[in-house]
Write a protein that holds these residues in place. Structure first.
Motif: not given
Length: 575
Positions: A409-420, A479-494
Motif C-alpha cells: 500500500k505504501g509503494i508505487g512502482l513504475v516498471p521498466q516495461r510499463p503495462f496497461l 506517463r500513464l503508468a507514472i500517473a497510475r502510481a501517483i493515484v495510488h498515493q504511495p509513501d515511496i515511488l520507485i
C-alpha cells in the motif's frame, strides 16, 4: 499424480458422484433388461387377439426406455457439473499459487508455461474427469452385466464371449500401447509450436527489423510439420482401432447367428433368446470399447496432471511472516543494510555489500552499466525478490517481517516495461486506487505530463486502451503508468528507468512536477540518462553488483571514476 489430483478435487462433490453412480446403475440395468424383455415377447409369440398384452408389454418397454434416457441425461448432467466444478477449483488454486509466486518462481516456470498449465492442462484433466465418471461406470456395468445376462440366455454360446472379449482386449492393448508414447511426443511437439509462436509474436519487431520472416516461417513450418506427423500417426491408430473392433463385433455376431441357428434348428433355444444374446454381445463389446477409449485419454491427462502438480507443489520464496508487522515507524524511509542477493545455483551474487538510506521526501537515484543489478536492487523493496543476505527495510521494518498488503500500500512502482490493461484510461489509473475521483485522476495526469494527450483522445478518461497499451505510444504508456502510481498515493515511488521514452523537455517538466507536487514522497529512481538524476539528493553507483559510489552529482564527479565515465560517455554522445 493424476489419481491424487482427481481424488483431491472431486471429493468435495462426492454427493454428486454418488447420485451419478445411482443413475448410471439405473440406466445400465434398463439397458440390460430391455433385450431380455424383447426376447420374452418374441419367444411367446403374439397373435391378433393379444391387444391387451401388446399394450401392457409395450407400455413397460416404453417406460423402461424413457427411464433409461432420463437416467442417462441426469447422470451426464451430474458428471458435467462435478468435473466442471473440479476444473474451476484447480484453476483457482493454480491462480492463487502463481499469484503468491515471487519473480524467481515465475521466471523458473515461464509465463507461457504457467498459462498453458492453467488452461490446456486443466482442460485435459477436466475432460478425463467428465468422461471417466460416465464411461468408467457404464463400461464395467455393460460388460460384466452383459456377460451375466448373455450366459443366462444360453450357456452353450458362452464360448463365443470367451473368444471375442479377450481378442478385442488384446487388439485394443496393442494399439493403445503404440498410442501412449506418441501422446507424450505430441505434447512435446505442441509445446515447441507454442514456444515458437510466442517468441515470434513477442519479437515481431525484431523479426521484421532483421528481415527474418522467411527463416522464422521455416522454423514454424518445421515445428508444425513435426506435430502433424505425430498427429497423423495417432489418427491412423484411432482409425485402425474402431474398424478392427467392429470387425470383431460383426464376426462374433455372425458366429452367434451361425451357431445359434444350429441350436434353434435343434430346438434347444428360442429365436428371441438368440436375438437377446446378440444384443448382449454388442453391449459387452461396446463396454470394452468405452473402457479402451478411456485408457487412451488417461496418458494425456496424466502428463497434464504432472504439470499441474509441479505448480501446486512449488513453494514460493515469498513467504509471509507468521506475525507480520503492520505499523511502520517511518513509512517513507528506505534502507539497505549490507544487502546481498543471489539467484539459486548462481556462482556469484548479483548484488553484494549494498548499504544506503533514502529518507522521507528525498530522491535517491541508482545508476550503472547494463547488468549492474539496478532493477534487481529496487525489486527488493516491494519484495519481488527476497534478499539472501543483509536486510532491505521500509519504514524501519525488514520487508520480510512486514505485512505484505501494508507494505505494498505504501509503494508505487513504475516498471521498466510499463503495462496497461485492456479497458479505459480511467480504469487503468484506478488500478492504483479504485475510489479515486476524476479530479484526482486529472491531477495525477497533470503531474505525469499526460493531461494534454488524454484530453485529445476520443472519450478522454473514457478512451479505450488496448491490452498492453498497444494503441498508445511508448512515451504515453510510461506517463500513464507514472500517473497510475501517483493515484495510488504511495509513501515511496520507485521509477525503474521510467523516463527513457520521454524527450528531454517532457522529462524535465515531469521531474519538476514530481518534486513540486509530491515533496514528502520518497523517490527511488533508476535512470540511464544523467540529466534525469543530477538534482537527486544522493546517487548510488553500481558496478557488477557492488556499490562503487554514493553521493551527489558534484561529489561523484570528483570521487567516482565509474560515475565520471558514465557522464563523459553521455556528454560525448550529445556532443
Amino acid at each position: 499424480m493424476l489419481a491424487k489430483l482427481l481424488i483431491r478435487y472431486l471429493t468435495p462433490y462426492r454427493w454428486l458422484l454418488l447420485a451419478l453412480l445411482i443413475f448410471q446403475i439405473i440406466s445400465a440395468v434398463a439397458t440390460l433388461y430391455l433385450p431380455r424383455l424383447n426376447a420374452d415377447i418374441i419367444d411367446q409369440g403374439v397373435s391378433r387377439g393379444d391387444t391387451a398384452y401388446i399394450w401392457s408389454t409395450g407400455s413397460v418397454m416404453l417406460a423402461i426406455s424413457f427411464g433409461q434416457i432420463v437416467a442417462a441425461i441426469i447422470a451426464t448432467y451430474f458428471a458435467a457439473k462435478a468435473s466442471m466444478a473440479a476444473g474451476r477449483d484447480i484453476r483457482r488454486d493454480i491462480y492463487e499459487k502463481v499469484s503468491a509466486f515471487s519473480e524467481r518462481e515465475v521466471s523458473a516456470f515461464g509465463p507461457g508455461s504457467l498459462i498453458t498449465r492453467n488452461t490446456n492442462d486443466v482442460q485435459q484433466v477436466q475432460m478425463l474427469a467428465m468422461m471417466g465418471s460416465t464411461m468408467l461406470v457404464t463400461a464395467p456395468l455393460l460388460a460384466i452385466g452383459g456377460v451375466i445376462m448373455a450366459l443366462r440366455q444360453d450357456l452353450g454360446l458362452g464360448w463365443l464371449i470367451a473368444v471375442a472379449v479377450p481378442l478385442l482386449l488384446v487388439i485394443v492393448l496393442l494399439i493403445v500401447s503404440r498410442m501412449v508414447p506418441l501422446f507424450r511426443v505430441f505434447q512435446t511437439k505442441l509445446d515447441a509450436v507454442n514456444r515458437i509462436m510466442r517468441e515470434q509474436l513477442t519479437g515481431v519487431r525484431v523479426v521484421r527489423a532483421f528481415v527474418r520472416e522467411d527463416i522464422e516461417e521455416e522454423r514454424f513450418r518445421g515445428a508444425n510439420t513435426d506435430i502433424m506427423v505425430v498427429g497423423r500417426k495417432v489418427g491412423s491408430l484411432f482409425v485402425l482401432l474402431f474398424p478392427v473392433a467392429m470387425l470383431v463385433l460383426n464376426v462374433t455376431i455372425v458366429g452367434v447367428i451361425w451357431f445359434g441357428g444350429i441350436e434353434v434348428d435343434a430346438g434347444s433355444i428360442e429365436i428371441g433368446t438368440l436375438f437377446a444374446f446378440m444384443q448382449y454381445i454388442a453391449q459387452i463389446l461396446m463396454g470394452v470399447l468405452m473402457a479402451s477409449f478411456m485408457v487412451i485419454m488417461i496418458p494425456r491427462a496424466a502428463v497434464s496432471a504432472e504439470r499441474i502438480g509441479e505448480v501446486l507443489a512449488s513453494e514460493s520464496t515469498l513467504v509471509r511472516a507468521t506475525n507480520p508487522v503492520r505499523e511502520f515507524p517511518a513509512r517513507a524511509t528506505v534502507r539497505f543494510d549490507d544487502v546481498e542477493f543471489s539467484y539459486p545455483g548462481a556462482e556469484q551474487p548479483v548484488l553484494q555489500g549494498i548499504t544506503f538510506e533514502a529518507k522521507p521526501g528525498e530522491t535517491v537515484a541508482v545508476v550503472g552499466s547494463t547488468g549492474a543489478g539496478k532493477t534487481t536492487l529496487i525489486s527488493l523493496i516491494p519484495r519481488l525478490f527476497d534478499v539472501t543476505g543483509g536486510s532491505a527495510q521500509v519504514g524501519g521494518v525488514d520487508v520480510r517481517k512486514a505485512d505484505l498488503d501494508e507494505l505494498w500500500k505504501g509503494i508505487g512502482l513504475v516498471p521498466q516495461r510499463p503495462f496497461l490493461f485492456s479497458g479505459t484510461v480511467a480504469s487503468n489509473l484506478r488500478f492504483g486506487r479504485e475510489e479515486a475521483t476524476d479530479d484526482e485522476l486529472w491531477a495525477a495526469l497533470e503531474i505525469a505530463q499526460g493531461k494534454d494527450f488524454v484530453e485529445q483522445m476520443d472519450g478522454q478518461l473514457g478512451a479505450r486502451i488496448s491490452q498492453g497499451g498497444t494503441n498508445v505510444s511508448g512515451g504515453q504508456r510510461q506517463r500513464l503508468a507514472i500517473a497510475r502510481a501517483i493515484v495510488h498515493q504511495p509513501d515511496i515511488l520507485i521509477f525503474d528507468d521510467s523516463f527513457s521514452a520521454l524527450d528531454l523537455t517532457t522529462d524535465a517538466r515531469l521531474r519538476q512536477a514530481l518534486w513540486r507536487e509530491l515533496p514528502h514522497v520518497t523517490k527511488i529512481v533508476v535512470a540511464q540518462r544523467v540529466s534525469t538524476i543530477t538534482e537527486a539528493d544522493r546517487i548510488v553507483v553500481l558496478e557488477d553488483g557492488r556499490m562503487v559510489g554514493l553521493g551527489t552529482h558534484e561529489e561523484l564527479i570528483e570521487s567516482s571514476a565509474t560515475y565520471r565515465e558514465i557522464v563523459d560517455s553521455q556528454l560525448a554522445v550529445q556532443a
